[in-house]
Write a protein that holds these residues in place. Structure first.
Motif, short mmCIF file in Angstrom:
data_model
loop_
_atom_site.label_atom_id
_atom_site.label_comp_id
_atom_site.label_asym_id
_atom_site.label_seq_id
_atom_site.Cartn_x
_atom_site.Cartn_y
_atom_site.Cartn_z
N ALA A 20 19.59 0.33 15.77
CA ALA A 20 18.47 0.48 16.05
C ALA A 20 17.62 1.99 16.23
O ALA A 20 18.84 2.70 16.10
CB ALA A 20 18.03 -0.03 17.27
N PRO A 21 16.61 2.48 15.26
CA PRO A 21 16.44 4.15 14.87
C PRO A 21 15.54 4.55 16.33
O PRO A 21 14.92 5.63 16.04
CB PRO A 21 15.44 4.14 13.80
N TRP A 22 15.47 3.19 17.45
CA TRP A 22 15.11 4.31 18.46
C TRP A 22 16.28 3.96 19.97
O TRP A 22 16.74 2.94 19.82
CB TRP A 22 13.49 3.47 19.11
N PRO A 23 16.13 4.79 20.78
CA PRO A 23 17.21 4.97 22.10
C PRO A 23 16.50 3.49 23.31
O PRO A 23 15.22 2.79 22.70
CB PRO A 23 16.90 5.82 22.67
N THR A 30 14.51 -7.01 19.06
CA THR A 30 15.04 -5.74 17.47
C THR A 30 15.45 -6.45 16.50
O THR A 30 16.35 -7.21 16.98
CB THR A 30 15.73 -4.97 18.21
N ARG A 31 14.39 -6.76 14.94
CA ARG A 31 14.99 -6.80 13.81
C ARG A 31 15.14 -5.03 13.32
O ARG A 31 15.04 -4.41 13.03
CB ARG A 31 14.50 -7.85 13.15
N VAL A 32 16.16 -5.26 12.38
CA VAL A 32 16.17 -4.22 11.26
C VAL A 32 16.88 -4.47 10.22
O VAL A 32 17.12 -5.81 9.71
CB VAL A 32 17.71 -3.65 11.77
N ALA A 33 15.91 -4.05 9.50
CA ALA A 33 15.40 -3.71 7.66
C ALA A 33 16.93 -3.70 6.90
O ALA A 33 16.71 -2.33 6.85
CB ALA A 33 14.54 -4.57 6.84
N LYS A 34 18.01 -4.20 6.23
CA LYS A 34 18.46 -3.05 5.77
C LYS A 34 18.67 -3.53 4.03
O LYS A 34 18.42 -4.38 4.07
CB LYS A 34 20.15 -3.50 6.30
N LEU A 35 19.67 -2.54 3.69
CA LEU A 35 19.35 -2.86 1.83
C LEU A 35 20.75 -1.61 1.77
O LEU A 35 21.04 0.12 1.88
CB LEU A 35 18.54 -1.68 1.26
N ASP A 36 21.87 -2.88 1.36
CA ASP A 36 23.33 -1.97 1.16
C ASP A 36 23.62 -1.43 2.02
O ASP A 36 24.43 -0.47 2.40
CB ASP A 36 22.82 -1.22 -0.19
N ASP A 37 23.03 -1.60 3.37
CA ASP A 37 24.46 -1.34 4.42
C ASP A 37 23.67 -0.77 4.93
O ASP A 37 23.48 0.05 6.01
CB ASP A 37 25.51 -1.15 4.28
N ALA A 38 22.53 0.06 5.09
CA ALA A 38 21.47 1.37 5.41
C ALA A 38 20.00 1.00 6.36
O ALA A 38 19.74 0.02 5.80
CB ALA A 38 20.98 2.07 4.48
N VAL A 39 19.84 1.06 6.99
CA VAL A 39 19.06 0.65 7.36
C VAL A 39 17.30 1.32 7.22
O VAL A 39 17.85 2.42 7.02
CB VAL A 39 18.57 0.60 8.98
N VAL A 40 16.61 0.68 6.64
CA VAL A 40 15.05 1.72 6.06
C VAL A 40 13.83 0.80 6.62
O VAL A 40 12.71 1.39 6.43
CB VAL A 40 15.20 0.11 5.09
N ALA A 42 12.79 -1.16 10.66
CA ALA A 42 12.60 -1.53 12.04
C ALA A 42 11.55 -2.78 12.66
O ALA A 42 10.45 -1.90 12.36
CB ALA A 42 13.70 -1.54 12.98
N TYR A 43 11.53 -3.29 14.64
CA TYR A 43 10.44 -3.44 14.81
C TYR A 43 11.03 -3.84 15.84
O TYR A 43 12.19 -4.39 15.81
CB TYR A 43 9.38 -4.88 14.16
N GLU A 44 10.55 -3.78 16.70
CA GLU A 44 10.68 -3.91 18.24
C GLU A 44 9.92 -5.18 18.77
O GLU A 44 8.23 -4.60 18.84
CB GLU A 44 11.76 -3.19 19.32
N ILE A 45 10.02 -6.76 19.74
CA ILE A 45 8.25 -7.12 19.80
C ILE A 45 9.22 -7.29 22.00
O ILE A 45 10.38 -6.80 21.80
CB ILE A 45 7.85 -8.62 19.71
N ALA A 57 7.43 -1.73 18.56
CA ALA A 57 7.69 -0.65 17.21
C ALA A 57 7.82 -0.85 16.17
O ALA A 57 8.15 -2.21 16.53
CB ALA A 57 8.40 0.62 17.99
N LEU A 58 7.58 -0.21 15.93
CA LEU A 58 7.73 -0.68 14.25
C LEU A 58 7.59 0.45 13.28
O LEU A 58 6.59 1.65 13.32
CB LEU A 58 6.22 -1.42 13.36
N TRP A 59 8.68 0.69 12.38
CA TRP A 59 9.54 1.89 11.54
C TRP A 59 9.74 1.71 10.71
O TRP A 59 10.42 0.20 10.36
CB TRP A 59 10.35 2.61 12.34
#
Length: 121
Positions: A20-23, A30-40, A42-45, A57-59
């Motif tokens: 996740a892009p935050w500590p 939390t969920r991450v959106a990935k494209l070819d194994d790269a996180v592009v 994310a959100y956390e509820i 958070a939503l990034w």
């Protein structure tokens, strides 16, 4: 930078530790959106009560902004909350993105909080 991209090109997953892009991201919400194994993106509820959730958070990676990925992640977050019994999702009212996507200001100090209300079928 990806030239041709639609939000559905990315897959949404629970993050691996440290992905996740935050500590201190809660791996349950939390969920991450990935494209070819790269996180592009994310959100956390966060669950506030049996019926209410908050978008913490939503990034979206700068290279993918303006392409609908944030809207898709927000829709996924709302769907996740709803699947767990959520009927209201709150977010920071100071972020215009949420208001553009159906969240409405609430309370006396509408600058602090906006709310998205789900109607049962």
């Amino acid at each position: 930078m990806v030239v041709t991209f639609t939000p559905r090109d990315a897959r949404i997953y629970r993050p691996y530790p440290g992905e996740a892009p935050w500590p201190d991201a809660d791996p349950v919400w939390t969920r991450v959106a990935k494209l070819d194994d790269a996180v592009v993106g994310a959100y956390e509820i966060e669950r506030l009560s049996a019926l209410r959730f908050r978008v913490k958070a939503l990034w979206v990676d700068a290279d993918f902004r303006g392409r609908g990925l944030g809207r898709w992640l927000l829709g996924h977050a709302i769907g996740t909350a709803e699947s767990q019994g959520g009927r209201e999702i709150e977010a920071a009212a100071g972020v215009p993105f949420y208001r553009r996507h159906g969240f409405r200001p609430v309370g006396d100090d509408a600058l602090d909080l906006c709310l998205f209300v789900l109607s049962p079928e």
